[in-house]
Each structure stands twice: as structure tokens, then as C-alpha cells.
Design a protein around this motif. Structure first.
Motif, PDB file in Angstrom:
ATOM      1  N   TYR A 138      43.924  45.887  45.961  1.00 38.27           N
ATOM      2  CA  TYR A 138      42.640  44.902  45.592  1.00 38.27           C
ATOM      3  C   TYR A 138      41.495  45.167  46.529  1.00 38.27           C
ATOM      4  O   TYR A 138      40.635  44.932  46.436  1.00 38.27           O
ATOM      5  CB  TYR A 138      43.239  43.574  45.225  1.00 38.27           C
ATOM      6  N   HIS A 173      38.221  47.555  46.272  1.00 36.52           N
ATOM      7  CA  HIS A 173      37.035  46.914  45.588  1.00 36.52           C
ATOM      8  C   HIS A 173      36.028  46.419  46.604  1.00 36.52           C
ATOM      9  O   HIS A 173      34.898  46.645  46.717  1.00 36.52           O
ATOM     10  CB  HIS A 173      37.323  46.133  44.475  1.00 36.52           C
ATOM     11  N   ASP A 174      36.501  45.573  47.422  1.00 31.92           N
ATOM     12  CA  ASP A 174      35.752  44.830  48.270  1.00 31.92           C
ATOM     13  C   ASP A 174      35.589  45.652  49.601  1.00 31.92           C
ATOM     14  O   ASP A 174      34.393  44.991  50.359  1.00 31.92           O
ATOM     15  CB  ASP A 174      36.440  43.268  48.518  1.00 31.92           C
ATOM     16  N   THR A 192      36.065  45.573  37.148  1.00 29.72           N
ATOM     17  CA  THR A 192      35.648  46.789  37.931  1.00 29.72           C
ATOM     18  C   THR A 192      36.404  47.926  38.132  1.00 29.72           C
ATOM     19  O   THR A 192      36.203  49.020  38.367  1.00 29.72           O
ATOM     20  CB  THR A 192      35.475  46.478  39.188  1.00 29.72           C
ATOM     21  N   LEU A 193      37.860  47.498  37.844  1.00 27.83           N
ATOM     22  CA  LEU A 193      38.824  48.421  37.841  1.00 27.83           C
ATOM     23  C   LEU A 193      38.634  49.613  36.422  1.00 27.83           C
ATOM     24  O   LEU A 193      39.197  50.984  36.915  1.00 27.83           O
ATOM     25  CB  LEU A 193      40.196  48.032  37.714  1.00 27.83           C
ATOM     26  N   TYR A 209      37.386  41.180  38.318  1.00 23.36           N
ATOM     27  CA  TYR A 209      38.082  42.354  39.162  1.00 23.36           C
ATOM     28  C   TYR A 209      38.653  43.398  38.365  1.00 23.36           C
ATOM     29  O   TYR A 209      38.773  44.577  38.512  1.00 23.36           O
ATOM     30  CB  TYR A 209      39.091  41.576  39.842  1.00 23.36           C
TER      31      TYR A 209
END
Length: 297
Positions: free
Chosen positions: A241, A244-245, A294-295, A291
Motif C-alpha cells: 500500500y 500509492h502514498d 487508485t489501484l 485506496y
């Protein structure tokens, strides 16, 4: 049994001192001492060993302290349930999760929750130990496995895989391995095998070490691993994860990943009507949806 005496006994046992207990209860030391002696007489048992440095519970005292501690937790739970049925979203909410997930995924997103509920007070407890939700050690938990405790409402949030990452700048300066055996030319950054971590991550690290890793940096949590990666110290084992950030990190050997790690949100059945818990649950649900979106993008 007299509840006032039990309440005073609990305060003394918790503080380890008649004086400190009296200060908390706004009673004189002599009044506290009288109540404790009266309780001991009614039970025909010695509850404390008394010495110059304070008080130590006897075996009988330990038994009673365990009972009063459980009683007070149940009372706290009942009080919270009563208040939550009447109040708006404000007050304290105790949330427990792992150090890695709490620092790297949850904490950065709390800005949105506070913007919506500015009077909410989050007590974020980050540790690998599984806290006892029915006994109100925390109100809500986000865990990296399905909770086994009874009387919990649980919801699966998402799945996580442990993967290999490095920064784009590391890739440009050092280059990236194209096969697993080429990892031997790089420093591997991972959690210490002796630290508490998800089993899938530990298994992946064990498999990677079979590639004759010559340089190693181990840390006891994923936040430290990430810092090592961001400072170009090597290739790190991190949750997927983070991609993304932290857009400056890139996957290394994309075919290598751990088995699936399920992420669950859980809270006690008795807090089903809690407005604070509902607000936090809905916030997490919205963030998970964002989230996942965004994937797909």
C-alpha cells in the motif's frame, strides 16, 4: 460487599500507596487506611504486604484486584455505551493497530476525520500486541489477521502483500536486480526476524535470504525500513500500500511478493451503537474505497 470499600481498595492497589490513593480519591490517608482494614476484616484476609516503600498485594489481594479491575472496565464500557447513545461525535476514541499500519497508512489520513469531527479525540495505540477489546483495552482495532476474540463485530478491509521496493534515485544510481539471485549485490532492508511482524513478511524475508545476501539492515518496524529505503540504503521489504502514498519508490522484482495478509477492523458488540465508532468505521470504509479506486486507475 461494600462497593465504596472495593473502589478504595482498587485505588490503593493501583497506586501502591495509601497517600497517593487518598490524593486521587480526595480522602485523607487515615480514612483510606480505615476502609482497607475494614475490607480485610470483612473478608478475613490480608490484602497488602506493608513495607517502608509502599504496599504490595498479597495473593488474596491480587485475586480481588483482578476482579475490581474487570468490574471497572465493564462499568466504563456501560458508561461509554450510555453516552454514545445520546451524544454527538466527540470525546475520546481509542484505536489500536500495528506500528507500521498506524504510522504509514492510518495516521496520514486522520486529517480528513478531524476536519469532519473536530471535537473527536483519537488515542492511537500503536503496538504489535493484540489488545483485549471486550475488556475495553481499546475501542476499535485494525489487525493484520481476523480477530479470534468472541463478541466482536469484524469487517475485512483489504489485503496487503509484502513486496520489494527501492527509490527511483537508487535505481538510477545503482541499478535494480532483474533476477532474485542478483539481490546478492544489494543491501536488503527488512524487519528483524526476532521482532513482532506478520508471518507472511517473515516468510518472504527468509526466502530472500537464500539468495546469499551479503549486506543487511534490519529494523524492528516498517517505518524504519521505509526510512532506510527513502534514503537509498538499499532494497526494502515493505507493504504494497505504500506505493500509492510514496510515488518516489518503485517495485523491485514485481513477481516476488508475500502471501496475502488480510486487514480487519473490529470493535466490541456493545459499541455497535457508538457514534464515535460509527464515525471512525465509516471514515475507514471511505478511505479504503478511495485506496482501491487508485489501484484501478
Amino acid at each position: 460487599m461494600d462497593w465504596d470499600k472495593l473502589r478504595i481498595f482498587h485505588a490503593v492497589a493501583d497506586a501502591g500507596s495509601l497517600t497517593h490513593a487518598g490524593d486521587m480519591l480526595h480522602l485523607s490517608q487515615s480514612a483510606v487506611s480505615r476502609q482497607v482494614r475494614a475490607l480485610e476484616e470483612s473478608l478475613n484476609a490480608t490484602l497488602f504486604h506493608r513495607h517502608a516503600r509502599g504496599l504490595i498485594l498479597t495473593e488474596q489481594g491480587e485475586l480481588l484486584f483482578d476482579a475490581t479491575r474487570a468490574m471497572l472496565k465493564r462499568l466504563d464500557a456501560a458508561t461509554a455505551r450510555i453516552r454514545d447513545s445520546e451524544e454527538e461525535v466527540f470525546g475520546e476514541l481509542r484505536v489500536t493497530t500495528t506500528t507500521g499500519f498506524g504510522t504509514l497508512w492510518l495516521a496520514p489520513r486522520l486529517t480528513k476525520l478531524y476536519a469532519k469531527y473536530p471535537d473527536l479525540k483519537i488515542d492511537l495505540m500503536l503496538e504489535e500486541r493484540v489488545l483485549d477489546l471486550p475488556m475495553r483495552e481499546a475501542d476499535v482495532a485494525i489487525r493484520m489477521k481476523e480477530p479470534s476474540q468472541a463478541d466482536l463485530i469484524r469487517k475485512r478491509l483489504m489485503s496487503v502483500h509484502m513486496c520489494l521496493f527501492a527509490t527511483q534515485s537508487y535505481a538510477e544510481k545503482i541499478g535494480l536486480p532483474v533476477t532474485p539471485d542478483a539481490l546478492s549485490a544489494h543491501r536488503l532492508i527488512c524487519q528483524n526476524p526476532r521482532s513482532a511482524q506478520v508471518g507472511a513478511g517473515a516468510t518472504l524475508v527468509s526466502e530472500l535470504m537464500s539468495n546469499d545476501i551479503s549486506s543487511l539492515l534490519t529494523v524492528n518496524n516498517y517505518f524504519g525500513v521505509l526510512q532506510g529505503v527513502l534514503h537509498d540504503l538499499g532494497i526494502g521489504v515493505l507493504p504494497d500500500y505504500l506505493a500509492h502514498d510514496f510515488p518516489q519508490i518503485v517495485r523491485v522484482l514485481p513477481d516476488i511478493a508475500s502471501t496475502e495478509v488480510p486487514v480487519f477492523l473490529a470493535y466490541p458488540e456493545e459499541l455497535r451503537q457508538s457514534k464515535r465508532v460509527s464515525a471512525f468505521r465509516d471514515f475507514i470504509h471511505e478511505e479504503i474505497i478511495a485506496y482501491r479506486r487508485t489501484l484501478r486507475d
